[in-house]
Design a protein around this motif. Structure first.
Motif, PDB file in Angstrom:
ATOM      1  N   ALA A 283      -1.533   8.073 -51.490  1.00  0.00           N
ATOM      2  CA  ALA A 283      -0.610   7.399 -52.414  1.00  0.00           C
ATOM      3  C   ALA A 283      -0.362   5.951 -52.007  1.00  0.00           C
ATOM      4  CB  ALA A 283       0.712   8.156 -52.489  1.00  0.00           C
ATOM      5  N   LEU A 284      -0.674   5.621 -50.767  1.00  0.00           N
ATOM      6  CA  LEU A 284      -0.503   4.243 -50.284  1.00  0.00           C
ATOM      7  C   LEU A 284      -1.738   3.373 -50.508  1.00  0.00           C
ATOM      8  CD1 LEU A 284       1.299   5.027 -46.916  1.00  0.00           C
ATOM      9  CD2 LEU A 284       2.301   3.848 -48.887  1.00  0.00           C
ATOM     10  N   THR A 285      -2.780   3.942 -51.151  1.00  0.00           N
ATOM     11  CA  THR A 285      -3.993   3.153 -51.394  1.00  0.00           C
ATOM     12  C   THR A 285      -3.894   2.381 -52.699  1.00  0.00           C
ATOM     13  OG1 THR A 285      -5.132   4.973 -52.508  1.00  0.00           O
ATOM     14  CG2 THR A 285      -5.443   4.773 -50.120  1.00  0.00           C
ATOM     15  N   ASN A 286      -4.766   1.375 -52.814  1.00  0.00           N
ATOM     16  CA  ASN A 286      -4.708   0.491 -53.980  1.00  0.00           C
ATOM     17  C   ASN A 286      -5.722   0.834 -55.063  1.00  0.00           C
ATOM     18  OD1 ASN A 286      -7.096  -0.288 -52.839  1.00  0.00           O
ATOM     19  ND2 ASN A 286      -6.597  -2.457 -52.681  1.00  0.00           N
ATOM     20  N   GLY A 287      -6.207   2.058 -55.097  1.00  0.00           N
ATOM     21  CA  GLY A 287      -7.184   2.413 -56.124  1.00  0.00           C
ATOM     22  C   GLY A 287      -7.181   3.891 -56.439  1.00  0.00           C
ATOM     23  N   GLY A 288      -8.006   4.257 -57.394  1.00  0.00           N
ATOM     24  CA  GLY A 288      -8.084   5.646 -57.829  1.00  0.00           C
ATOM     25  C   GLY A 288      -7.021   5.939 -58.875  1.00  0.00           C
ATOM     26  N   LEU A 289      -6.781   7.221 -59.081  1.00  0.00           N
ATOM     27  CA  LEU A 289      -5.823   7.636 -60.114  1.00  0.00           C
ATOM     28  C   LEU A 289      -4.464   8.043 -59.563  1.00  0.00           C
ATOM     29  CD1 LEU A 289      -8.095   9.816 -62.455  1.00  0.00           C
ATOM     30  CD2 LEU A 289      -7.423   7.423 -62.726  1.00  0.00           C
ATOM     31  N   GLY A 290      -4.245   7.902 -58.294  1.00  0.00           N
ATOM     32  CA  GLY A 290      -2.999   8.385 -57.719  1.00  0.00           C
ATOM     33  C   GLY A 290      -3.149   9.849 -57.345  1.00  0.00           C
ATOM     34  N   VAL A 291      -2.088  10.460 -56.837  1.00  0.00           N
ATOM     35  CA  VAL A 291      -2.140  11.846 -56.367  1.00  0.00           C
ATOM     36  C   VAL A 291      -1.188  12.724 -57.177  1.00  0.00           C
ATOM     37  CG1 VAL A 291      -2.874  11.288 -54.028  1.00  0.00           C
ATOM     38  CG2 VAL A 291      -0.458  11.388 -54.532  1.00  0.00           C
ATOM     39  N   ALA A 292      -1.624  13.955 -57.412  1.00  0.00           N
ATOM     40  CA  ALA A 292      -0.820  14.929 -58.153  1.00  0.00           C
ATOM     41  C   ALA A 292       0.117  15.640 -57.183  1.00  0.00           C
ATOM     42  CB  ALA A 292      -1.724  15.912 -58.874  1.00  0.00           C
ATOM     43  N   LEU A 293       1.008  14.900 -56.585  1.00  0.00           N
ATOM     44  CA  LEU A 293       1.871  15.386 -55.519  1.00  0.00           C
ATOM     45  C   LEU A 293       2.727  16.574 -55.951  1.00  0.00           C
ATOM     46  CD1 LEU A 293       2.342  14.533 -52.575  1.00  0.00           C
ATOM     47  CD2 LEU A 293       4.259  13.157 -53.369  1.00  0.00           C
ATOM     48  N   PHE A 294       3.173  16.582 -57.184  1.00  0.00           N
ATOM     49  CA  PHE A 294       4.081  17.637 -57.646  1.00  0.00           C
ATOM     50  C   PHE A 294       3.411  18.658 -58.567  1.00  0.00           C
ATOM     51  CE2 PHE A 294       6.797  13.937 -56.658  1.00  0.00           C
ATOM     52  CZ  PHE A 294       7.450  14.494 -55.581  1.00  0.00           C
ATOM     53  N   TRP A 295       2.080  18.720 -58.525  1.00  0.00           N
ATOM     54  CA  TRP A 295       1.361  19.739 -59.277  1.00  0.00           C
ATOM     55  C   TRP A 295       1.789  21.101 -58.760  1.00  0.00           C
ATOM     56  CZ3 TRP A 295      -1.751  23.802 -58.052  1.00  0.00           C
ATOM     57  CH2 TRP A 295      -2.436  24.388 -59.104  1.00  0.00           C
ATOM     58  N   PRO A 296       1.998  22.123 -59.529  1.00  0.00           N
ATOM     59  CA  PRO A 296       1.741  22.308 -60.954  1.00  0.00           C
ATOM     60  C   PRO A 296       2.927  21.965 -61.858  1.00  0.00           C
ATOM     61  CG  PRO A 296       2.292  24.421 -59.990  1.00  0.00           C
ATOM     62  CD  PRO A 296       2.328  23.399 -58.868  1.00  0.00           C
ATOM     63  N   TRP A 297       4.018  21.488 -61.264  1.00  0.00           N
ATOM     64  CA  TRP A 297       5.198  21.171 -62.056  1.00  0.00           C
ATOM     65  C   TRP A 297       5.038  19.883 -62.833  1.00  0.00           C
ATOM     66  CZ3 TRP A 297       5.323  22.728 -56.923  1.00  0.00           C
ATOM     67  CH2 TRP A 297       5.680  24.055 -56.742  1.00  0.00           C
TER      68      TRP A 297
ATOM     69  N   SER B 231      -8.430  -2.417 -42.978  1.00  0.00           N
ATOM     70  CA  SER B 231      -7.162  -2.154 -43.652  1.00  0.00           C
ATOM     71  C   SER B 231      -6.476  -0.933 -43.041  1.00  0.00           C
ATOM     72  CB  SER B 231      -7.412  -1.929 -45.148  1.00  0.00           C
ATOM     73  OG  SER B 231      -6.266  -1.470 -45.805  1.00  0.00           O
ATOM     74  N   GLU B 232      -7.242   0.119 -42.783  1.00  0.00           N
ATOM     75  CA  GLU B 232      -6.678   1.329 -42.186  1.00  0.00           C
ATOM     76  C   GLU B 232      -6.205   1.068 -40.760  1.00  0.00           C
ATOM     77  OE1 GLU B 232      -9.598   4.410 -42.592  1.00  0.00           O
ATOM     78  OE2 GLU B 232      -9.364   4.474 -44.770  1.00  0.00           O
TER      79      GLU B 232
ATOM     80  N   PRO C 129       5.353   3.020 -54.164  1.00  0.00           N
ATOM     81  CA  PRO C 129       5.715   1.707 -54.700  1.00  0.00           C
ATOM     82  C   PRO C 129       4.964   0.565 -54.004  1.00  0.00           C
ATOM     83  CG  PRO C 129       7.685   2.976 -54.142  1.00  0.00           C
ATOM     84  CD  PRO C 129       6.509   3.745 -53.641  1.00  0.00           C
ATOM     85  N   TRP C 130       4.474   0.821 -52.815  1.00  0.00           N
ATOM     86  CA  TRP C 130       3.758  -0.190 -52.032  1.00  0.00           C
ATOM     87  C   TRP C 130       2.397   0.401 -51.683  1.00  0.00           C
ATOM     88  CZ3 TRP C 130       3.768  -0.450 -46.228  1.00  0.00           C
ATOM     89  CH2 TRP C 130       3.284  -1.670 -45.756  1.00  0.00           C
ATOM     90  N   THR C 131       1.310  -0.284 -51.982  1.00  0.00           N
ATOM     91  CA  THR C 131      -0.033   0.256 -51.775  1.00  0.00           C
ATOM     92  C   THR C 131      -0.890  -0.707 -50.942  1.00  0.00           C
ATOM     93  OG1 THR C 131      -0.692  -0.645 -53.910  1.00  0.00           O
ATOM     94  CG2 THR C 131      -0.006   1.669 -53.870  1.00  0.00           C
ATOM     95  N   PRO C 132      -0.619  -0.805 -49.636  1.00  0.00           N
ATOM     96  CA  PRO C 132      -1.321  -1.776 -48.808  1.00  0.00           C
ATOM     97  C   PRO C 132      -2.716  -1.349 -48.340  1.00  0.00           C
ATOM     98  CG  PRO C 132       0.197  -0.567 -47.452  1.00  0.00           C
ATOM     99  CD  PRO C 132       0.409  -0.093 -48.868  1.00  0.00           C
ATOM    100  N   ILE C 133      -3.029  -0.050 -48.387  1.00  0.00           N
ATOM    101  CA  ILE C 133      -4.298   0.431 -47.839  1.00  0.00           C
ATOM    102  C   ILE C 133      -5.409   0.285 -48.872  1.00  0.00           C
ATOM    103  CG2 ILE C 133      -5.500   2.403 -46.814  1.00  0.00           C
ATOM    104  CD1 ILE C 133      -2.702   3.544 -46.108  1.00  0.00           C
ATOM    105  N   ARG C 134      -6.513  -0.333 -48.469  1.00  0.00           N
ATOM    106  CA  ARG C 134      -7.667  -0.470 -49.354  1.00  0.00           C
ATOM    107  C   ARG C 134      -8.278   0.903 -49.578  1.00  0.00           C
ATOM    108  NH1 ARG C 134      -9.556  -5.926 -49.887  1.00  0.00           N
ATOM    109  NH2 ARG C 134     -10.940  -4.891 -51.349  1.00  0.00           N
TER     110      ARG C 134
END
Length: 189
Positions: free
Chosen positions: A104-118, A150-151, A126-131
């Protein structure tokens, strides 16, 4: 996503800092594997499952529910991991949850389904510093070097600081006597 090395590095560094009494070696290794496990969902690409689908990359396997299920498996296997049921559950769940939290801290992709299945929402911090790391052979490129740098800055260095502090606290705790010696001048003797 951060690289699999970085996902494994976090629990390895923290677990080693906590010491083998808190995190026995087999539990430490299992935690590092659990931290990498959510990215097994890349097989979804080969199976024709869309990235944005529930079981696509960064979907269900990147949820807190998945982390809790891995923790439950750890609790079931606690004897073979050399620890208590609750410690295995907590450590394995935390190590697995570290994966989507870092993603979730990365600056690409679609994000994470952290609260799946709800929720099907794909989230970023809110801050995405990791490439974001390229998937597959694209990692072995100049972009891969940029990701590793970056990591190193945003994950490895802070993790080493936390691990150093945990180690210092553990060493100080070990040196503190359980029952302080009585001072004969203040005891009225």
């Amino acid at each position: 996503m951060p690289t699999i090395m970085t996902h494994a590095f976090v629990p390895l560094a923290v677990g080693m800092a906590l010491g083998c009494r808190a995190v026995p070696p087999r539990l430490l290794i299992a935690g590092a594997l659990a931290a990498v496990l959510p990215d097994a969902d890349v097989v979804a690409f080969k199976l024709g499952i869309a990235y944005a689908a529930d079981f696509g990359h960064r979907g269900a396997s990147h949820s807190l529910l998945f982390a809790l299920l891995v923790g439950a498996f750890g609790a079931f296997a606690h004897r073979s991991l050399g620890t208590t049921r609750w410690r295995a559950l907590a450590w394995m769940a935390a190590c697995t949850a570290s994966h989507p939290l870092l993603d979730a801290l990365t600056n690409g992709g679609l994000g994470v389904a952290l609260f799946w299945p709800w929720s099907d929402a794909r989230l970023f911090a809110p801050w995405t510093p990791i490439r974001v790391s390229p998937i597959g052979a694209g990692f072995f490129s100049q972009r891969g070097v940029v990701v590793l740098l970056s990591e190193a800055r945003w994950v490895w260095a802070p993790t080493l600081v936390v691990a150093g502090l945990l180690t210092a606290m553990r060493m100080a705790w070990r040196r503190t006597p359980a029952f302080p010696a009585r001072d004969s001048q203040t005891d009225g003797a």
